[in-house]
Enzyme design. Structure first.
Site, PDB file in Angstrom:
ATOM      1  N   ALA A 221       0.605  -1.613  -0.156  1.00  0.00           N
ATOM      2  CA  ALA A 221      -0.055   0.120  -0.112  1.00  0.00           C
ATOM      3  C   ALA A 221       1.363   1.592  -0.186  1.00  0.00           C
ATOM      4  CB  ALA A 221      -0.726   0.035   1.005  1.00  0.00           C
TER       5      ALA A 221
ATOM      6  N   ASN B  30       9.360   9.130   4.599  1.00  0.00           N
ATOM      7  CA  ASN B  30       8.293   9.948   4.576  1.00  0.00           C
ATOM      8  C   ASN B  30       6.933  10.158   5.917  1.00  0.00           C
ATOM      9  OD1 ASN B  30       4.444   8.718   4.681  1.00  0.00           O
ATOM     10  ND2 ASN B  30       6.159   6.431   4.127  1.00  0.00           N
TER      11      ASN B  30
ATOM     12  N   GLY C  43       0.652  10.668   6.197  1.00  0.00           N
ATOM     13  CA  GLY C  43      -0.515  11.134   7.061  1.00  0.00           C
ATOM     14  C   GLY C  43      -2.263  10.922   6.457  1.00  0.00           C
TER      15      GLY C  43
ATOM     16  N   ASN D 246      -4.608  -1.257   8.694  1.00  0.00           N
ATOM     17  CA  ASN D 246      -3.158  -0.838   9.658  1.00  0.00           C
ATOM     18  C   ASN D 246      -3.415   0.126   9.956  1.00  0.00           C
ATOM     19  OD1 ASN D 246      -0.865   0.830   9.268  1.00  0.00           O
ATOM     20  ND2 ASN D 246      -1.538   1.918   6.501  1.00  0.00           N
TER      21      ASN D 246
ATOM     22  N   SER E 112       1.305   3.063  10.540  1.00  0.00           N
ATOM     23  CA  SER E 112       1.684   4.205  10.358  1.00  0.00           C
ATOM     24  C   SER E 112       2.442   5.247  11.369  1.00  0.00           C
ATOM     25  CB  SER E 112       0.235   4.908   9.382  1.00  0.00           C
ATOM     26  OG  SER E 112       0.956   6.352   9.109  1.00  0.00           O
TER      27      SER E 112
ATOM     28  N   ASN F 299       2.973   7.897  11.320  1.00  0.00           N
ATOM     29  CA  ASN F 299       2.237   9.971  10.536  1.00  0.00           C
ATOM     30  C   ASN F 299       0.418  10.020  11.268  1.00  0.00           C
ATOM     31  OD1 ASN F 299       4.622   9.803   9.074  1.00  0.00           O
ATOM     32  ND2 ASN F 299       4.414   8.432   8.099  1.00  0.00           N
ATOM     33  N   THR F 300      -0.003   8.902  11.616  1.00  0.00           N
ATOM     34  CA  THR F 300      -1.093   9.867  12.773  1.00  0.00           C
ATOM     35  C   THR F 300      -0.716   9.264  14.007  1.00  0.00           C
ATOM     36  OG1 THR F 300      -2.109   8.718  10.686  1.00  0.00           O
ATOM     37  CG2 THR F 300      -3.604   9.312  12.303  1.00  0.00           C
TER      38      THR F 300
ATOM     39  N   LYS G 254      -2.215  -5.240   9.311  1.00  0.00           N
ATOM     40  CA  LYS G 254      -0.136  -4.260   9.108  1.00  0.00           C
ATOM     41  C   LYS G 254       0.740  -4.333   9.958  1.00  0.00           C
ATOM     42  CE  LYS G 254       2.426  -2.209   5.632  1.00  0.00           C
ATOM     43  NZ  LYS G 254       2.633  -1.685   4.529  1.00  0.00           N
TER      44      LYS G 254
ATOM     45  N   SER H 193       6.083  -5.442   7.557  1.00  0.00           N
ATOM     46  CA  SER H 193       5.819  -4.480   8.882  1.00  0.00           C
ATOM     47  C   SER H 193       6.108  -3.389   8.041  1.00  0.00           C
ATOM     48  CB  SER H 193       6.469  -4.464   9.478  1.00  0.00           C
ATOM     49  OG  SER H 193       8.092  -4.283   8.929  1.00  0.00           O
TER      50      SER H 193
ATOM     51  N   THR I  16       6.619   0.972   8.497  1.00  0.00           N
ATOM     52  CA  THR I  16       8.073   2.030   8.249  1.00  0.00           C
ATOM     53  C   THR I  16       8.556   1.492   9.721  1.00  0.00           C
ATOM     54  OG1 THR I  16       6.485   4.136   8.374  1.00  0.00           O
ATOM     55  CG2 THR I  16       7.764   3.301   6.161  1.00  0.00           C
TER      56      THR I  16
ATOM     57  N   TYR J  45       7.272  -2.193  -2.792  1.00  0.00           N
ATOM     58  CA  TYR J  45       7.120  -0.482  -3.009  1.00  0.00           C
ATOM     59  C   TYR J  45       8.601   0.554  -3.029  1.00  0.00           C
ATOM     60  CZ  TYR J  45       4.895   3.860  -2.783  1.00  0.00           C
ATOM     61  OH  TYR J  45       4.774   5.483  -3.063  1.00  0.00           O
TER      62      TYR J  45
END
Length: 345
Positions: free
Chosen positions: A59, A108, A111, A167, A170, A172-173, A206, A234, A236, A307
């Protein structure tokens, strides 16, 4: 160098986010030929999904499901789009995407920028039906009940995707990774199970690479308790290895690419130990060659995703990994890919 790899090389000369938008547009409008048929030895079955090969797209590249027809022609065994949140959101301020050339890495802090669940669902309704397509769910930044956002996504996408990924990893949230704790995870997975009902669509989770083996073991048990179908190991990392050389190494956000290889591999082995064959594992993070893919399969992954390596290697990486895996399977005497899973543990 093929035309798609040449295009990738040209895109690397542009600002990363501009290049990303152009790549999506090119995949929408370029009449790519159908990929060559995969060697039958690569066929495998993961969580009830029949895959022509085990090399998937992670993704993040196609957040809005805009280029699925083009992506389906690059030779992937499965394609995961998203992350999508119930409401459209712009994501974090720019710049928020950085290439670390010297490290073959990306940072990255996007967000979860995306056009929202309704636009995403409309595009999935017109997806290619001959490809295995997954949908990656996220939560809106400002929502008070993040679990409710995942439930909304699961319900809205029913019948549109071949599998759904939750997910919770992440970086970034704000507050998202807290959902990996056992109490919060039990609440989330319990609500998802209730919303799922008897829908047979596989649901994956994830997880982050920045977890201890004990934390991964708890997540594996919770996933089994609530009937999840696979773990993706996994996302990032927030870690910044001392080996990083790029001037961008201090940027905030999630690090992916080659420097994630060791950490993601360790997380996979911890998940394999904890799940003990009871839960399929999909490996992602730092995979940039057939040797890397083979190592993850031998460590317990039933499939892999790429990716960041595509940015440096181009789309031809997919066929190179598949060719290398085919050679390794035959050289080492396996008749199916599934036979090789976990044989290096």
């Amino acid at each position: 160098m093929g035309l798609t790899d040449l295009g990738a090389a040209l895109l690397r000369t542009l600002d990363p986010e501009t290049a990303h938008r152009l790549a999506i547009r090119a995949l929408q409008v370029t009449p790519l030929p159908a990929p060559a048929a995969d060697d039958p030895i690569l066929r495998t079955r993961v969580a009830g999904l029949d895959l022509p090969n085990p090399v998937g797209l992670a993704a993040g590249l196609d957040k809005n499901g805009e280029a699925l027809h083009g992506l389906a022609r690059l030779g992937f065994g499965f394609v995961e789009c998203g992350s999508v949140t119930p409401l459209a959101q712009p994501g974090n301020p720019k710049p928020r995407l950085f290439r670390l050339y010297e490290d073959r890495a990306i940072i990255n802090r996007m967000g979860f920028n995306n056009a929202g669940l309704e636009a995403f669902a409309d595009r999935l309704a017109h997806r290619p039906r001959t490809a295995v397509i997954g949908a990656n769910l996220g939560a809106n930044k400002d929502t008070e009940d993040k679990a409710a956002d995942y439930v909304k996504g699961l319900i809205r996408l029913k019948g549109l995707a071949d599998y759904v990924t939750v997910n919770v990893s992440s970086p970034n949230t704000p507050g998202l990774r807290a959902l990996q704790g056992r109490a919060a995870l039990d609440d989330l997975l319990g609500r998802l199970a209730e919303a799922r009902g008897d829908d047979p669509t596989p649901v994956f989770l994830k997880i982050a690479p920045d977890l201890t083996p004990d934390e991964i073991a708890l997540i594996a048990e919770a996933s089994l308790d609530h009937g999840l179908d696979a773990l993706i190991v996994s996302n990032t990392t927030l870690d910044r290895p001392d080996s990083l050389r790029s001037a961008h190494r201090g940027e905030a956000g999630g690090l992916s690419g080659a420097p994630l290889k060791t950490r993601a591999g360790d997380a996979l082995r911890a998940a394999a130990d904890a799940s003990a064959g009871r839960l399929p594992l999909i490996a992602v993070g730092g995979i940039e060659s057939a040797d890397d893919a083979w190592a993850r399969i031998r460590a317990g992954a039933s499939a892999i995703q790429v990716y960041s390596a595509l940015i440096y290697e181009g789309p031809g990486l997919v066929s190179r990994i598949k060719s290398g895996l085919t050679d390794r399977l035959r050289t080492e005497g396996f008749s199916t890919l599934a036979e090789a899973v976990g044989t290096g543990r």
